[in-house]
Design a protein around this motif. Sequence first.
Motif, mmCIF file in Angstrom:
data_model
loop_
_atom_site.group_PDB
_atom_site.id
_atom_site.type_symbol
_atom_site.label_atom_id
_atom_site.label_comp_id
_atom_site.label_asym_id
_atom_site.label_seq_id
_atom_site.Cartn_x
_atom_site.Cartn_y
_atom_site.Cartn_z
ATOM 1 N N ARG A 1 0.802 -1.240 0.000
ATOM 2 C CA ARG A 1 0.000 0.000 0.000
ATOM 3 C C ARG A 1 0.833 1.287 0.000
ATOM 4 O O ARG A 1 0.510 2.223 -0.743
ATOM 5 C CB ARG A 1 -0.969 -0.036 1.192
ATOM 6 C CG ARG A 1 -2.064 1.026 1.124
ATOM 7 C CD ARG A 1 -3.064 0.845 2.259
ATOM 8 N NE ARG A 1 -3.839 -0.372 2.108
ATOM 9 C CZ ARG A 1 -3.746 -1.424 2.933
ATOM 10 N NH1 ARG A 1 -2.916 -1.401 3.958
ATOM 11 N NH2 ARG A 1 -4.492 -2.483 2.725
ATOM 12 N N PRO A 2 1.885 1.401 0.797
ATOM 13 C CA PRO A 2 2.638 2.665 0.765
ATOM 14 C C PRO A 2 3.301 2.964 -0.576
ATOM 15 O O PRO A 2 3.649 4.113 -0.848
ATOM 16 C CB PRO A 2 3.713 2.455 1.854
ATOM 17 C CG PRO A 2 3.167 1.395 2.740
ATOM 18 C CD PRO A 2 2.395 0.483 1.827
ATOM 19 N N ARG B 1 16.616 -0.277 -2.092
ATOM 20 C CA ARG B 1 16.670 1.070 -2.671
ATOM 21 C C ARG B 1 16.111 1.090 -4.083
ATOM 22 O O ARG B 1 15.438 2.053 -4.486
ATOM 23 C CB ARG B 1 18.114 1.566 -2.655
ATOM 24 C CG ARG B 1 18.646 1.884 -1.256
ATOM 25 C CD ARG B 1 20.101 2.280 -1.284
ATOM 26 N NE ARG B 1 20.602 2.541 0.070
ATOM 27 C CZ ARG B 1 21.881 2.721 0.366
ATOM 28 N NH1 ARG B 1 22.792 2.674 -0.612
ATOM 29 N NH2 ARG B 1 22.254 2.948 1.610
ATOM 30 N N ARG B 2 16.403 0.063 -4.863
ATOM 31 C CA ARG B 2 15.828 -0.008 -6.224
ATOM 32 C C ARG B 2 14.309 -0.092 -6.147
ATOM 33 O O ARG B 2 13.594 0.492 -6.974
ATOM 34 C CB ARG B 2 16.389 -1.230 -6.963
ATOM 35 C CG ARG B 2 17.853 -1.108 -7.335
ATOM 36 C CD ARG B 2 18.253 -2.159 -8.360
ATOM 37 N NE ARG B 2 17.970 -3.524 -7.894
ATOM 38 C CZ ARG B 2 18.812 -4.239 -7.161
ATOM 39 N NH1 ARG B 2 19.967 -3.718 -6.772
ATOM 40 N NH2 ARG B 2 18.488 -5.464 -6.794
ATOM 41 N N TYR B 3 13.805 -0.844 -5.177
ATOM 42 C CA TYR B 3 12.366 -0.960 -4.962
ATOM 43 C C TYR B 3 11.746 0.396 -4.668
ATOM 44 O O TYR B 3 10.740 0.797 -5.290
ATOM 45 C CB TYR B 3 12.144 -1.959 -3.821
ATOM 46 C CG TYR B 3 10.764 -2.033 -3.247
ATOM 47 C CD1 TYR B 3 9.624 -1.983 -4.046
ATOM 48 C CD2 TYR B 3 10.575 -2.203 -1.874
ATOM 49 C CE1 TYR B 3 8.355 -2.091 -3.509
ATOM 50 C CE2 TYR B 3 9.317 -2.310 -1.322
ATOM 51 C CZ TYR B 3 8.207 -2.242 -2.132
ATOM 52 O OH TYR B 3 6.960 -2.346 -1.596
ATOM 53 N N LEU B 4 12.345 1.145 -3.729
ATOM 54 C CA LEU B 4 11.817 2.466 -3.388
ATOM 55 C C LEU B 4 11.865 3.404 -4.588
ATOM 56 O O LEU B 4 10.906 4.158 -4.843
ATOM 57 C CB LEU B 4 12.617 3.055 -2.222
ATOM 58 C CG LEU B 4 12.546 2.319 -0.883
ATOM 59 C CD1 LEU B 4 13.425 3.017 0.145
ATOM 60 C CD2 LEU B 4 11.118 2.234 -0.389
ATOM 61 N N ALA B 5 12.954 3.365 -5.345
ATOM 62 C CA ALA B 5 13.083 4.245 -6.508
ATOM 63 C C ALA B 5 12.059 3.892 -7.582
ATOM 64 O O ALA B 5 11.461 4.779 -8.201
ATOM 65 C CB ALA B 5 14.501 4.152 -7.076
ATOM 66 N N ARG C 1 -5.081 8.411 -9.091
ATOM 67 C CA ARG C 1 -3.733 7.888 -9.324
ATOM 68 C C ARG C 1 -3.597 6.467 -8.811
ATOM 69 O O ARG C 1 -3.052 5.590 -9.483
ATOM 70 C CB ARG C 1 -2.704 8.770 -8.629
ATOM 71 C CG ARG C 1 -1.279 8.245 -8.730
ATOM 72 C CD ARG C 1 -0.393 8.784 -7.630
ATOM 73 N NE ARG C 1 -0.777 8.275 -6.324
ATOM 74 C CZ ARG C 1 -0.305 8.766 -5.180
ATOM 75 N NH1 ARG C 1 0.527 9.793 -5.194
ATOM 76 N NH2 ARG C 1 -0.687 8.248 -4.033
ATOM 77 N N ASP C 2 -4.093 6.222 -7.605
ATOM 78 C CA ASP C 2 -3.973 4.885 -7.013
ATOM 79 C C ASP C 2 -4.742 3.847 -7.823
ATOM 80 O O ASP C 2 -4.271 2.720 -8.021
ATOM 81 C CB ASP C 2 -4.473 4.906 -5.567
ATOM 82 C CG ASP C 2 -3.557 5.693 -4.641
ATOM 83 O OD1 ASP C 2 -2.460 6.094 -5.089
ATOM 84 O OD2 ASP C 2 -3.936 5.907 -3.474
ATOM 85 N N GLU C 3 -5.926 4.218 -8.315
ATOM 86 C CA GLU C 3 -6.693 3.272 -9.124
ATOM 87 C C GLU C 3 -6.013 3.039 -10.473
ATOM 88 O O GLU C 3 -6.008 1.919 -10.989
ATOM 89 C CB GLU C 3 -8.125 3.775 -9.339
ATOM 90 C CG GLU C 3 -8.949 3.943 -8.072
ATOM 91 C CD GLU C 3 -9.086 2.668 -7.259
ATOM 92 O OE1 GLU C 3 -8.767 1.576 -7.772
ATOM 93 O OE2 GLU C 3 -9.495 2.773 -6.083
ATOM 94 N N LEU C 4 -5.446 4.094 -11.040
ATOM 95 C CA LEU C 4 -4.734 3.951 -12.310
ATOM 96 C C LEU C 4 -3.564 2.979 -12.156
ATOM 97 O O LEU C 4 -3.374 2.067 -12.969
ATOM 98 C CB LEU C 4 -4.242 5.320 -12.767
ATOM 99 C CG LEU C 4 -3.376 5.400 -14.019
ATOM 100 C CD1 LEU C 4 -4.083 4.761 -15.205
ATOM 101 C CD2 LEU C 4 -3.042 6.849 -14.322
ATOM 102 N N LEU C 5 -2.791 3.122 -11.100
ATOM 103 C CA LEU C 5 -1.677 2.214 -10.855
ATOM 104 C C LEU C 5 -2.166 0.792 -10.620
ATOM 105 O O LEU C 5 -1.600 -0.169 -11.141
ATOM 106 C CB LEU C 5 -0.878 2.687 -9.641
ATOM 107 C CG LEU C 5 0.139 3.798 -9.873
ATOM 108 C CD1 LEU C 5 0.776 4.215 -8.556
ATOM 109 C CD2 LEU C 5 1.204 3.364 -10.860
ATOM 110 N N SER C 6 -3.220 0.647 -9.838
ATOM 111 C CA SER C 6 -3.740 -0.688 -9.542
ATOM 112 C C SER C 6 -4.178 -1.405 -10.811
ATOM 113 O O SER C 6 -3.865 -2.584 -11.019
ATOM 114 C CB SER C 6 -4.934 -0.592 -8.574
ATOM 115 O OG SER C 6 -4.517 -0.158 -7.300
ATOM 116 N N LEU C 7 -4.899 -0.702 -11.675
ATOM 117 C CA LEU C 7 -5.422 -1.339 -12.888
ATOM 118 C C LEU C 7 -4.313 -1.647 -13.881
ATOM 119 O O LEU C 7 -4.337 -2.688 -14.552
ATOM 120 C CB LEU C 7 -6.488 -0.447 -13.520
ATOM 121 C CG LEU C 7 -7.775 -0.332 -12.688
ATOM 122 C CD1 LEU C 7 -8.664 0.771 -13.235
ATOM 123 C CD2 LEU C 7 -8.538 -1.653 -12.670
#
Length: 467
Positions: free
Chosen positions: A83-84, A205-209, A271-277
Amino acid sequence: MRSTTAPGTAPVAPGRIPLLGHLPRLAVQRVGFLQSIRAQGDIVRIFLGNRPVYVLNSPEAVHEVLLTQSRKFGKGLLFDVARPFIGNGIITSERDFHLRQRRALQPAFHRDSIAGCVGTMTDIAEEQVSAWRPGEVIPMDLVLRRMMTVMLVATLFSTERPDGAAAVAELGERVAEQLTTVMRGVFVGTVLPAPIASSPLLGHRRYLAAAAALRELADTAVRQARQAEQVEQAGSEGPERRGGAGHGDLLSIMFAGTPGNPRGMSDVEARDELLSLLMAGAETTSTTLAWALHEIGRRPELTERIKAECDALPVGALPAAATLPFTERFLREVLRLHQPSWLLMRRALEPVRIRGVDLPRGAELIYSALTMHRDPAHYPDPLRFDPDRWLDRTEKDLPPGAYVPFALGNRKCIGDHFAMTEMLVVLRSIVSRWRPRPVAGHRVRPVVHALIRPNALPMRVSPWPAD
């Protein structure tokens, strides 16, 4: 043999190591470990370090958690970790907020809306596969990921507003660059204690980036689409021009008001829904199609049956189970044997009893659709790939919870029919024109992180001989 435990208590899986629990076995064997403990009971405890996790091993237990008693469960640790970084979209959101967002998005996934997208899906698939050359080696896993991302963008986010469409198209092209890294990081953060998961040695760090890059891309797409929406509204004659179920642009549907949310989604929610889909729609579907091409390459007789069925499809007929019955059974079998989402989680929100086992409030649960789909009690010779097994025993003949490629209940994948339609369209476009064959010397093996993907899938394509 089942372990002997006190009534109401789940047995502990064998092989627990002090301090590490079952982490070494899960790290090395992954699916094999979950498969190996199925005989221990309907619900079995494993330990991730010192943290107990309950594994659901029977269709009945899965059905109770996902459907019968679903209100007593939340999404669980896997989604807390995600989620974050990917936001609070339809994949990760909970309860009333999830229901509100799902209802807002639902019009885009009605069967009539999807039928209206088939022409665009077909054009995209045909444009890409027609560019291949006889004898060319195609990196199918990469090509399919790109194709499904472009298809998702063009069908769900197509719009008359060029600025908004261009922003989402850019997001679609670049999302795959970051997605594998993000999904691997989510898996590592789920199974390992936080101090270990956050180690630079594991790519944190790659994950966060990568997660930050995805959010920035999505923010840009939503912001530009919102600006274009406001320009269009200012020039329209009335509010009927604004979005809605019939508009066909999912961002407009997100921005439009609904009875449960009269002001529409905020930019962050959109934005969150766009990323999820994009994540669910592009990654899972392209992975399933990659496994489908792998099976086609190993079994030329299946390719011939799919081609014959596709060639017989009347002009203008929609690809569906009714018009492509063998191809649909083929995909159903791919989803059984090669289910890409091998591990999902839930959390008990209150004390609950499942299949005679008492689960405390806060208990973390794991279920694996993949191991459920390989149960010999329901699928004779379960590792044999056989689309015609679905003629002998349909999904309705199976116990509820035995076949869950798209989950169940109020968390069932909102895009299940959309995904099946996409896959039928792509298979028809490829197999009608080409015979994909494995490349000599390359061994396809599964790589298991958040999804189970082929390590790589180079395939040589050759045209069908002229009649």
